[in-house]
Design a protein around this motif. Structure first.
Motif, PDB file in Angstrom:
ATOM      1  N   MET A 270       0.850  -1.179   0.000  1.00 59.97           N
ATOM      2  CA  MET A 270       0.000   0.000   0.000  1.00 59.97           C
ATOM      3  C   MET A 270       0.893   1.239   0.000  1.00 59.97           C
ATOM      4  O   MET A 270       1.854   1.323   0.753  1.00 59.97           O
ATOM      5  CB  MET A 270      -0.879  -0.030   1.254  1.00 59.97           C
ATOM      6  CG  MET A 270      -1.829   1.107   1.378  1.00 59.97           C
ATOM      7  SD  MET A 270      -3.022   0.904   2.738  1.00 59.97           S
ATOM      8  CE  MET A 270      -2.017   0.398   4.092  1.00 59.97           C
ATOM      9  N   THR A 271       0.548   2.192  -0.883  1.00 64.69           N
ATOM     10  CA  THR A 271       1.244   3.471  -0.911  1.00 64.69           C
ATOM     11  C   THR A 271       0.276   4.534  -0.425  1.00 64.69           C
ATOM     12  O   THR A 271      -0.864   4.593  -0.875  1.00 64.69           O
ATOM     13  CB  THR A 271       1.738   3.804  -2.335  1.00 64.69           C
ATOM     14  OG1 THR A 271       2.600   2.754  -2.769  1.00 64.69           O
ATOM     15  CG2 THR A 271       2.488   5.122  -2.357  1.00 64.69           C
ATOM     16  N   LEU A 272       0.744   5.350   0.507  1.00 62.97           N
ATOM     17  CA  LEU A 272      -0.076   6.421   1.068  1.00 62.97           C
ATOM     18  C   LEU A 272       0.628   7.751   0.839  1.00 62.97           C
ATOM     19  O   LEU A 272       1.858   7.811   0.795  1.00 62.97           O
ATOM     20  CB  LEU A 272      -0.293   6.209   2.562  1.00 62.97           C
ATOM     21  CG  LEU A 272      -1.011   4.914   2.926  1.00 62.97           C
ATOM     22  CD1 LEU A 272      -0.018   3.893   3.420  1.00 62.97           C
ATOM     23  CD2 LEU A 272      -2.059   5.162   3.953  1.00 62.97           C
ATOM     24  N   ARG A 273      -0.161   8.808   0.730  1.00 60.42           N
ATOM     25  CA  ARG A 273       0.383  10.144   0.530  1.00 60.42           C
ATOM     26  C   ARG A 273      -0.207  11.080   1.573  1.00 60.42           C
ATOM     27  O   ARG A 273      -1.402  11.024   1.871  1.00 60.42           O
ATOM     28  CB  ARG A 273       0.046  10.641  -0.869  1.00 60.42           C
ATOM     29  CG  ARG A 273       0.719  11.946  -1.185  1.00 60.42           C
ATOM     30  CD  ARG A 273       0.580  12.275  -2.625  1.00 60.42           C
ATOM     31  NE  ARG A 273       1.389  13.466  -2.890  1.00 60.42           N
ATOM     32  CZ  ARG A 273       1.370  14.106  -4.002  1.00 60.42           C
ATOM     33  NH1 ARG A 273       0.598  13.694  -4.985  1.00 60.42           N
ATOM     34  NH2 ARG A 273       2.103  15.161  -4.173  1.00 60.42           N
ATOM     35  N   GLU A 274       0.629  11.955   2.100  1.00 60.70           N
ATOM     36  CA  GLU A 274       0.205  12.918   3.118  1.00 60.70           C
ATOM     37  C   GLU A 274      -0.864  13.851   2.555  1.00 60.70           C
ATOM     38  O   GLU A 274      -0.773  14.304   1.418  1.00 60.70           O
ATOM     39  CB  GLU A 274       1.421  13.724   3.560  1.00 60.70           C
ATOM     40  CG  GLU A 274       1.176  14.661   4.694  1.00 60.70           C
ATOM     41  CD  GLU A 274       2.444  15.376   5.128  1.00 60.70           C
ATOM     42  OE1 GLU A 274       2.513  15.753   6.299  1.00 60.70           O
ATOM     43  OE2 GLU A 274       3.351  15.558   4.303  1.00 60.70           O
ATOM     44  N   PHE A 275      -1.874  14.122   3.372  1.00 63.66           N
ATOM     45  CA  PHE A 275      -2.957  15.021   2.976  1.00 63.66           C
ATOM     46  C   PHE A 275      -2.742  16.366   3.650  1.00 63.66           C
ATOM     47  O   PHE A 275      -2.570  16.443   4.859  1.00 63.66           O
ATOM     48  CB  PHE A 275      -4.316  14.443   3.402  1.00 63.66           C
ATOM     49  CG  PHE A 275      -5.473  15.353   3.124  1.00 63.66           C
ATOM     50  CD1 PHE A 275      -6.016  15.436   1.857  1.00 63.66           C
ATOM     51  CD2 PHE A 275      -6.005  16.142   4.122  1.00 63.66           C
ATOM     52  CE1 PHE A 275      -7.085  16.281   1.589  1.00 63.66           C
ATOM     53  CE2 PHE A 275      -7.072  16.990   3.872  1.00 63.66           C
ATOM     54  CZ  PHE A 275      -7.615  17.058   2.597  1.00 63.66           C
ATOM     55  N   LYS A 276      -2.728  17.408   2.839  1.00 60.87           N
ATOM     56  CA  LYS A 276      -2.635  18.771   3.369  1.00 60.87           C
ATOM     57  C   LYS A 276      -3.777  19.557   2.745  1.00 60.87           C
ATOM     58  O   LYS A 276      -3.742  19.875   1.564  1.00 60.87           O
ATOM     59  CB  LYS A 276      -1.294  19.411   3.011  1.00 60.87           C
ATOM     60  CG  LYS A 276      -0.132  18.777   3.741  1.00 60.87           C
ATOM     61  CD  LYS A 276       1.139  19.540   3.504  1.00 60.87           C
ATOM     62  CE  LYS A 276       2.248  18.902   4.312  1.00 60.87           C
ATOM     63  NZ  LYS A 276       3.481  19.663   4.218  1.00 60.87           N
ATOM     64  N   GLY A 277      -4.783  19.839   3.525  1.00 60.09           N
ATOM     65  CA  GLY A 277      -5.946  20.564   3.040  1.00 60.09           C
ATOM     66  C   GLY A 277      -5.948  21.992   3.545  1.00 60.09           C
ATOM     67  O   GLY A 277      -5.118  22.382   4.365  1.00 60.09           O
ATOM     68  N   VAL A 278      -6.873  22.745   3.025  1.00 60.26           N
ATOM     69  CA  VAL A 278      -7.035  24.124   3.475  1.00 60.26           C
ATOM     70  C   VAL A 278      -8.495  24.361   3.822  1.00 60.26           C
ATOM     71  O   VAL A 278      -9.390  23.721   3.290  1.00 60.26           O
ATOM     72  CB  VAL A 278      -6.602  25.161   2.401  1.00 60.26           C
ATOM     73  CG1 VAL A 278      -5.132  25.048   2.115  1.00 60.26           C
ATOM     74  CG2 VAL A 278      -7.399  24.999   1.131  1.00 60.26           C
ATOM     75  N   ASP A 279      -8.724  25.255   4.739  1.00 59.76           N
ATOM     76  CA  ASP A 279     -10.068  25.704   5.074  1.00 59.76           C
ATOM     77  C   ASP A 279     -10.227  27.105   4.505  1.00 59.76           C
ATOM     78  O   ASP A 279      -9.368  27.969   4.706  1.00 59.76           O
ATOM     79  CB  ASP A 279     -10.292  25.741   6.594  1.00 59.76           C
ATOM     80  CG  ASP A 279     -10.331  24.343   7.189  1.00 59.76           C
ATOM     81  OD1 ASP A 279     -10.800  23.416   6.493  1.00 59.76           O
ATOM     82  OD2 ASP A 279      -9.913  24.194   8.354  1.00 59.76           O
ATOM     83  N   ILE A 280     -11.315  27.310   3.810  1.00 66.09           N
ATOM     84  CA  ILE A 280     -11.567  28.615   3.232  1.00 66.09           C
ATOM     85  C   ILE A 280     -12.553  29.362   4.115  1.00 66.09           C
ATOM     86  O   ILE A 280     -13.644  28.872   4.390  1.00 66.09           O
ATOM     87  CB  ILE A 280     -12.143  28.496   1.800  1.00 66.09           C
ATOM     88  CG1 ILE A 280     -11.119  27.789   0.918  1.00 66.09           C
ATOM     89  CG2 ILE A 280     -12.491  29.855   1.237  1.00 66.09           C
ATOM     90  CD1 ILE A 280     -11.608  27.475  -0.472  1.00 66.09           C
ATOM     91  N   ASN A 281     -12.148  30.522   4.578  1.00 66.90           N
ATOM     92  CA  ASN A 281     -13.001  31.369   5.393  1.00 66.90           C
ATOM     93  C   ASN A 281     -13.326  32.624   4.589  1.00 66.90           C
ATOM     94  O   ASN A 281     -12.443  33.257   4.018  1.00 66.90           O
ATOM     95  CB  ASN A 281     -12.312  31.780   6.699  1.00 66.90           C
ATOM     96  CG  ASN A 281     -12.123  30.592   7.608  1.00 66.90           C
ATOM     97  OD1 ASN A 281     -12.982  29.722   7.669  1.00 66.90           O
ATOM     98  ND2 ASN A 281     -11.017  30.559   8.333  1.00 66.90           N
ATOM     99  N   VAL A 282     -14.574  32.958   4.552  1.00 62.88           N
ATOM    100  CA  VAL A 282     -15.003  34.157   3.841  1.00 62.88           C
ATOM    101  C   VAL A 282     -15.225  35.276   4.854  1.00 62.88           C
ATOM    102  O   VAL A 282     -15.958  35.109   5.823  1.00 62.88           O
ATOM    103  CB  VAL A 282     -16.299  33.898   3.029  1.00 62.88           C
ATOM    104  CG1 VAL A 282     -16.757  35.161   2.345  1.00 62.88           C
ATOM    105  CG2 VAL A 282     -16.073  32.770   2.036  1.00 62.88           C
ATOM    106  N   THR A 283     -14.587  36.389   4.623  1.00 60.08           N
ATOM    107  CA  THR A 283     -14.737  37.534   5.511  1.00 60.08           C
ATOM    108  C   THR A 283     -15.380  38.667   4.717  1.00 60.08           C
ATOM    109  O   THR A 283     -14.926  39.006   3.631  1.00 60.08           O
ATOM    110  CB  THR A 283     -13.357  38.003   6.034  1.00 60.08           C
ATOM    111  OG1 THR A 283     -12.708  36.891   6.635  1.00 60.08           O
ATOM    112  CG2 THR A 283     -13.522  39.113   7.040  1.00 60.08           C
ATOM    113  N   LYS A 284     -16.447  39.194   5.272  1.00 63.52           N
ATOM    114  CA  LYS A 284     -17.144  40.314   4.624  1.00 63.52           C
ATOM    115  C   LYS A 284     -16.602  41.606   5.175  1.00 63.52           C
ATOM    116  O   LYS A 284     -16.399  41.755   6.379  1.00 63.52           O
ATOM    117  CB  LYS A 284     -18.637  40.237   4.856  1.00 63.52           C
ATOM    118  CG  LYS A 284     -19.286  39.056   4.177  1.00 63.52           C
ATOM    119  CD  LYS A 284     -20.781  39.078   4.416  1.00 63.52           C
ATOM    120  CE  LYS A 284     -21.447  37.922   3.736  1.00 63.52           C
ATOM    121  NZ  LYS A 284     -22.898  37.943   3.937  1.00 63.52           N
TER     122      LYS A 284
END
Length: 174
Positions: free
Chosen positions: A158-172
């Protein structure tokens, strides 16, 4: 052979233990029936760091490098599921008993099917190996191979890859 190994561990003359490794589902997958899968044996693991180095050619033919970036980590593990694990004594689960002959669950196949199901969900997982614990990984590939010496055990890579996500915040702004 199994009896010999069991006897060796009982006499406490050998300190060898199987390499501990486990794969855990993160988030929604735990609610869908696959929480954690413990490998019976992990004979091979490969960890590495890869970097991107930017290169820019200039007029005189030389190359300038001006930046380096760490790529997401990848890990490849070879593991094994067996019907008779060394770490814990388990009893065979009877699936069908027609009075003449009982059919027993193939533990190795059951665990491999759980691993395949987890892979197909394409969810984030946590991989725990003896060397490194990866908190958030994605399964990139899962392969298995059987030969005449495999018996009921199942070996997989099994080959696995690191997950790096982002959270998008909307500022008005007013």
């Amino acid at each position: 052979m199994i009896g010999w190994i069991e006897k060796a561990f009982q006499t406490k003359k050998h300190d060898a233990e199987p390499i501990p490794a486990s794969l855990f589902a993160i988030g929604k997958s735990e609610k869908n029936g696959v929480g954690g899968i413990e490998f019976d044996l992990m004979p091979d693991e490969s960890h590495g760091l890869d970097f991107d180095i930017s290169e820019h050619p200039v007029d005189n033919g030389s190359t300038i490098t001006d930046h380096i970036r760490l790529k997401p980590r990848e890990c490849t593990v070879t593991g094994m599921f067996t019907c008779h694990p060394i770490r814990a004594y388990t009893t065979d689960k009877v699936i069908i008993d027609d009075g003449q002959e009982a059919m027993y669950e193939n533990r190795a196949l059951t665990l491999y099917n759980q691993l395949e199901t987890l892979s197909k969900k394409m969810s984030k997982v946590r991989l725990v190996t003896d060397m490194i614990t990866y908190p958030t990984m994605l399964i990139k590939s899962l392969k298995t191979k059987r030969d005449k010496g495999s018996g009921e055990s199942i070996t997989f890579t099994m080959t696995l890859r690191e997950f790096k996500g982002v959270d998008i915040n909307v500022t008005k702004s007013d």
